[in-house]
Design a protein around this motif. Structure first.
Motif, short mmCIF file in Angstrom:
data_model
loop_
_atom_site.label_atom_id
_atom_site.label_comp_id
_atom_site.label_asym_id
_atom_site.label_seq_id
_atom_site.Cartn_x
_atom_site.Cartn_y
_atom_site.Cartn_z
N ASP A 164 55.59 11.27 70.92
CA ASP A 164 55.21 11.32 69.50
C ASP A 164 54.04 12.28 69.28
OD1 ASP A 164 57.18 9.49 68.80
OD2 ASP A 164 55.81 7.77 68.78
N GLU A 165 53.06 12.20 70.16
CA GLU A 165 51.89 13.07 70.02
C GLU A 165 52.28 14.54 70.09
OE1 GLU A 165 47.46 13.79 72.02
OE2 GLU A 165 48.90 12.43 72.97
N TYR A 166 53.14 14.89 71.07
CA TYR A 166 53.54 16.29 71.17
C TYR A 166 54.41 16.69 69.97
CZ TYR A 166 55.84 20.55 72.30
OH TYR A 166 56.31 21.83 72.20
N GLN A 225 54.42 15.66 66.91
CA GLN A 225 53.64 15.87 65.71
C GLN A 225 52.77 17.12 65.79
OE1 GLN A 225 54.21 14.38 62.95
NE2 GLN A 225 55.63 12.90 63.86
N SER A 226 52.56 17.66 66.99
CA SER A 226 51.79 18.89 67.14
C SER A 226 52.63 20.13 66.87
CB SER A 226 51.20 18.98 68.55
OG SER A 226 52.20 19.33 69.51
N GLU A 275 55.02 12.60 56.85
CA GLU A 275 55.29 12.97 58.24
C GLU A 275 56.79 12.93 58.53
OE1 GLU A 275 53.35 14.10 60.54
OE2 GLU A 275 51.49 13.94 59.36
N ARG A 311 59.87 11.42 64.80
CA ARG A 311 60.58 12.01 65.96
C ARG A 311 61.95 11.36 66.10
NH1 ARG A 311 61.07 10.23 71.15
NH2 ARG A 311 59.47 8.62 70.78
N ALA A 313 54.60 7.20 73.11
CA ALA A 313 53.32 7.67 72.56
C ALA A 313 53.09 9.13 72.92
CB ALA A 313 52.19 6.80 73.08
N GLU A 314 53.39 9.50 74.17
CA GLU A 314 53.20 10.89 74.60
C GLU A 314 54.16 11.81 73.87
OE1 GLU A 314 53.05 13.48 78.79
OE2 GLU A 314 53.32 11.29 78.83
#
Length: 211
Positions: free
Chosen positions: A118-120, A122-123, A162, A165, A115-116
């Motif tokens: 993926d969040e980065y 996508q940023s 999208e 990752r 989750a961490e």
């Protein structure tokens, strides 16, 4: 040694109170670097060791930190990634020339959760996300054109929606057991303070070192 009422700004000038905490102090120094460094105040040298025991070092960018550790991202199929996952430990060094300060960090490494990561991921800029797919990092490249072909291939593949990752691309958290702060002083009589702990379950011990 300054007293406990010393302000945070005074602390960043190289003095350390008995109550100084390593992550708080690092945050202050990184904030100061953001105001004074021309480029990439979050740049650090990352040291690893290969399977033959030979050291390796390169520059990477810190992407986050908290009391769990210091996070950066990489391709796990690269030389860096393979060495990190094989050895399970690494060292970092931040050097801010404009401030005449250095921070050295050593410890074990763990992979951040999906989750961490993926969040980065996508940023990141879309081109950087494509690059994570296109680059076979650290492996031989016959020509620049071959890399551009890979970029074009994945640009077409992920033309809409999208970009997921890649499984081989994620984050590493260095969980420190040692954090040393160094600050330049006249006549090479520098300030050196090191925080150490045997494990993450234990508190920090702070010692001053001869320069």
């Amino acid at each position: 040694m300054t007293d406990s009422n010393t302000s945070p700004k005074e602390l960043t000038n190289g003095d350390f109170t008995e109550s100084s905490k390593p992550f708080d102090l690092f945050g202050e120094w990184l904030e100061d670097a953001g105001e004074s460094e021309i480029n990439d105040p979050n740049a650090l040298s990352l040291a690893t060791v290969d399977p033959d025991g030979l050291p390796n070092v390169r520059m990477v960018l810190l992407k986050g930190f908290d009391e769990r550790g210091f996070v950066f991202y990489t391709n796990f199929e690269s030389a860096k990634g393979r060495e990190l996952l094989s050895a399970g430990k690494a060292a970092m060094c931040f050097h801010w020339k404009s401030l005449r300060r250095q921070v050295r960090i050593r410890g074990r490494i763990v992979q951040v959760d999906d989750a961490e990561a993926d969040e980065y991921y996508q940023s990141r800029a879309r081109g950087s996300r494509i690059g994570a797919w296109a680059s076979k990092q650290s492996r031989p490249l016959e020509s620049r054109f071959a890399l551009e072909k890979e970029v074009a291939k994945f640009t077409a593949k992920f033309a809409i929606g999208e970009i997921p990752r890649p499984d081989h691309w994620s984050g590493i958290r260095l969980v420190p057991t040692s954090i040393e702060f160094w600050h330049d002083r006249p006549f090479r009589l520098h300030d050196r303070v090191v925080f150490t702990r045997a494990s993450t379950d234990e508190g920090w011990t702070k010692d001053r070192l001869y320069p």
